[in-house]
Design an enzyme around this catalytic site. Structure first.
Site, PDB file in Angstrom:
ATOM      1  N   ASP A 103      -1.760   8.724  -2.118  1.00 25.76           N
ATOM      2  CA  ASP A 103      -1.851   8.232  -3.467  1.00 25.76           C
ATOM      3  C   ASP A 103      -0.914   6.948  -3.956  1.00 25.76           C
ATOM      4  O   ASP A 103      -1.385   6.171  -4.611  1.00 25.76           O
ATOM      5  CB  ASP A 103      -1.545   9.400  -4.421  1.00 25.76           C
ATOM      6  CG  ASP A 103      -2.692  10.414  -4.571  1.00 25.76           C
ATOM      7  OD1 ASP A 103      -3.623  10.063  -3.747  1.00 25.76           O
ATOM      8  OD2 ASP A 103      -2.830  11.162  -5.499  1.00 25.76           O
TER       9      ASP A 103
ATOM     10  N   HIS B 109      -0.214   9.124 -15.245  1.00 23.47           N
ATOM     11  CA  HIS B 109       0.234  10.130 -14.415  1.00 23.47           C
ATOM     12  C   HIS B 109       1.486  10.379 -14.222  1.00 23.47           C
ATOM     13  O   HIS B 109       2.288  11.285 -13.911  1.00 23.47           O
ATOM     14  CB  HIS B 109      -0.577  10.345 -12.993  1.00 23.47           C
ATOM     15  CG  HIS B 109      -2.159  10.496 -13.326  1.00 23.47           C
ATOM     16  ND1 HIS B 109      -2.571  11.652 -14.131  1.00 23.47           N
ATOM     17  CD2 HIS B 109      -3.228   9.946 -12.901  1.00 23.47           C
ATOM     18  CE1 HIS B 109      -3.868  11.825 -13.947  1.00 23.47           C
ATOM     19  NE2 HIS B 109      -4.312  10.626 -13.365  1.00 23.47           N
TER      20      HIS B 109
ATOM     21  N   ASP C 282      -9.771   9.120 -20.137  1.00 28.85           N
ATOM     22  CA  ASP C 282      -9.815   9.005 -18.535  1.00 28.85           C
ATOM     23  C   ASP C 282     -10.410  10.268 -17.971  1.00 28.85           C
ATOM     24  O   ASP C 282     -10.511  11.304 -18.522  1.00 28.85           O
ATOM     25  CB  ASP C 282      -8.581   8.560 -17.832  1.00 28.85           C
ATOM     26  CG  ASP C 282      -8.495   8.050 -16.525  1.00 28.85           C
ATOM     27  OD1 ASP C 282      -8.951   9.236 -15.808  1.00 28.85           O
ATOM     28  OD2 ASP C 282      -7.993   7.182 -16.205  1.00 28.85           O
TER      29      ASP C 282
ATOM     30  N   ASP D   3     -13.443   6.132 -15.002  1.00 27.50           N
ATOM     31  CA  ASP D   3     -13.648   6.846 -14.143  1.00 27.50           C
ATOM     32  C   ASP D   3     -14.783   8.081 -14.507  1.00 27.50           C
ATOM     33  O   ASP D   3     -14.898   8.764 -13.545  1.00 27.50           O
ATOM     34  CB  ASP D   3     -12.539   7.035 -13.232  1.00 27.50           C
ATOM     35  CG  ASP D   3     -11.408   7.722 -13.976  1.00 27.50           C
ATOM     36  OD1 ASP D   3     -11.459   7.835 -15.253  1.00 27.50           O
ATOM     37  OD2 ASP D   3     -10.334   7.771 -13.622  1.00 27.50           O
TER      38      ASP D   3
ATOM     39  N   TYR E 239     -12.851   3.262 -10.413  1.00 28.77           N
ATOM     40  CA  TYR E 239     -12.961   3.110  -9.035  1.00 28.77           C
ATOM     41  C   TYR E 239     -14.188   2.506  -8.508  1.00 28.77           C
ATOM     42  O   TYR E 239     -14.492   2.278  -7.539  1.00 28.77           O
ATOM     43  CB  TYR E 239     -12.303   4.224  -8.344  1.00 28.77           C
ATOM     44  CG  TYR E 239     -11.049   4.696  -9.033  1.00 28.77           C
ATOM     45  CD1 TYR E 239      -9.804   3.830  -8.738  1.00 28.77           C
ATOM     46  CD2 TYR E 239     -10.969   5.791  -9.644  1.00 28.77           C
ATOM     47  CE1 TYR E 239      -8.719   4.179  -9.508  1.00 28.77           C
ATOM     48  CE2 TYR E 239      -9.743   6.278 -10.324  1.00 28.77           C
ATOM     49  CZ  TYR E 239      -8.739   5.114 -10.130  1.00 28.77           C
ATOM     50  OH  TYR E 239      -7.488   5.676 -10.857  1.00 28.77           O
TER      51      TYR E 239
END
Length: 369
Positions: free
Chosen positions: A94, A136, A172, A261, A305
């Site tokens: 990630d 995050h 999100d 997203d 994305y």
């Protein structure tokens, strides 16, 4: 749409695209480039929305949220060839290490803090950093494509400047876990996250029973939605939860994260919103900023994305709303922009700013269905 009596700004310079995990990583900076090019081609920039430079955050500013040992680790792995620190999330799939990682991440932080400064000082009524929204990142580790938590540093800046109530709304598709955790015990910060359930998707958190820490009970709010939720279900949930909480909390500043997203075409998630549904959310948050926070609104980007099909259109709508001049969804994307997409990516770009959906949802005024 409420009038915007003060100026609006977007904090940006092209070097912010240096936040780049490399070829093949889902979070390509091309999405930011395409967004800003589309905004410029459509006249969004300059039409009520002024461009301001993005300053660099220094280590002291980042350390208002992040552990100094973690900042040192980010700096070290970005300067030593082959270095990783997987215990701190650096060098994972990630969050692969890239040269200059600290510099690039600190620049994103500086841009979001500048957006907060613009709004708190009164220089701007609304201010946006679409390269931000790295929700995050935790105090001591990277997570989910996020190195430093620019949102949390921005909120902490507002608190340090004297704000007593800051509301954060995260739309999100992934739970805004880093921001929630950093302010878990702080009743001055209300965090609201609408996301696909953690039973199905990263980071596996954000359930209704997660309400905040001791002394801050009720300051964390989580709306975990099932896979397949579309515009109608999502907007129903949003309007059931977000407006009444913001009206009760009465924040001095509204901070929002706009990962797009949640779209049906996004490759990393399973919600089914359209650009039209996302635009309706942006309009609603803008109206709420005026209703509950005297218009003081700080806006960030986030995930997203579907780099060509969704992100530029969604965030162009967002920037236009920040600037006080929403775009007609039927507007065609400019041919020069479409040609640029074809030239650099060899892909077919969307021709309109809409997905062609007519929005309708059943609110709770008539009770359950």
């Amino acid at each position: 749409m409420p009038e915007c009596p003060g100026p609006a700004t977007v904090v940006f310079d092209p070097s912010l695209t240096e936040y780049n995990f490399g070829p093949g990583h889902p979070m390509s900076p091309i999405r930011v480039d395409l967004t800003m090019r589309l905004a410029e081609e459509l006249g969004v920039l300059g039409n009520g929305l002024r461009l301001v430079d993005a300053p660099m955050a220094d280590e002291d500013l980042i350390a208002t949220v992040h552990d100094p040992a973690y900042i040192e680790a980010v700096t070290r792995v970005g300067t030593v060839a082959g270095a990783t620190d997987e215990e701190r999330g650096l060098g994972t799939d990630d969050n692969p290490v890239f040269e200059g990682m600290h510099h690039a991440a600190a620049h994103v932080v500086g841009a979001s803090v500048e957006a907060c400064r613009q709004v708190w000082s009164g220089e701007s009524l609304h201010s946006a950093n679409i390269t931000g929204g790295l929700h995050h990142a935790m105090r001591d580790r990277a997570s989910g494509f996020c190195i430093y938590n620019d949102i949390a540093v921005g909120i902490q800046y507002l608190l340090d400047q004297g704000a007593q109530r800051v509301a954060y709304v995260d739309v999100d598709v992934h739970h805004g876990d880093g921001v929630e955790r950093i302010f878990w015990d702080d009743p001055r910060v209300l965090t609201i996250s609408l996301h696909e359930t953690g039973q199905m998707i990263f980071p596996g958190t954000g359930f209704p029973h997660d309400l905040g820490g001791a002394g801050a009970e009720g300051s964390a709010v989580n709306v975990a939605l099932p896979p397949g939720t579309g515009d109608a279900g999502w907007l129903r949930a949003f309007h059931a939860v977000v407006p009444p909480l913001l009206r009760e909390f009465r924040p001095e500043v509204l901070v929002t994260q706009h990962g797009c997203d949640s779209h049906i075409d996004d490759p990393l998630a399973h919600l089914m919103l359209t650009v039209d549904g996302q635009r309706a959310t942006y309009l609603a948050l803008h109206e709420l900023a005026h209703e509950v926070a005297d218009g003081r609104w700080v806006v960030t980007g986030g995930g997203g994305y579907a780099l060509v099909e969704v992100v530029p259109r969604a965030w162009c709508h967002l920037l236009a709303i920040v600037g006080g001049h929403p775009l007609d969804p039927l507007t065609e994307t400019p041919e020069a922009w479409r040609e640029y997409v074809r030239e650099i990516l060899g892909r077919t770009p969307p021709h309109r700013l809409t997905d062609g959906r007519t929005l309708a949802f059943r609110d709770w005024s008539e009770g359950y269905d």
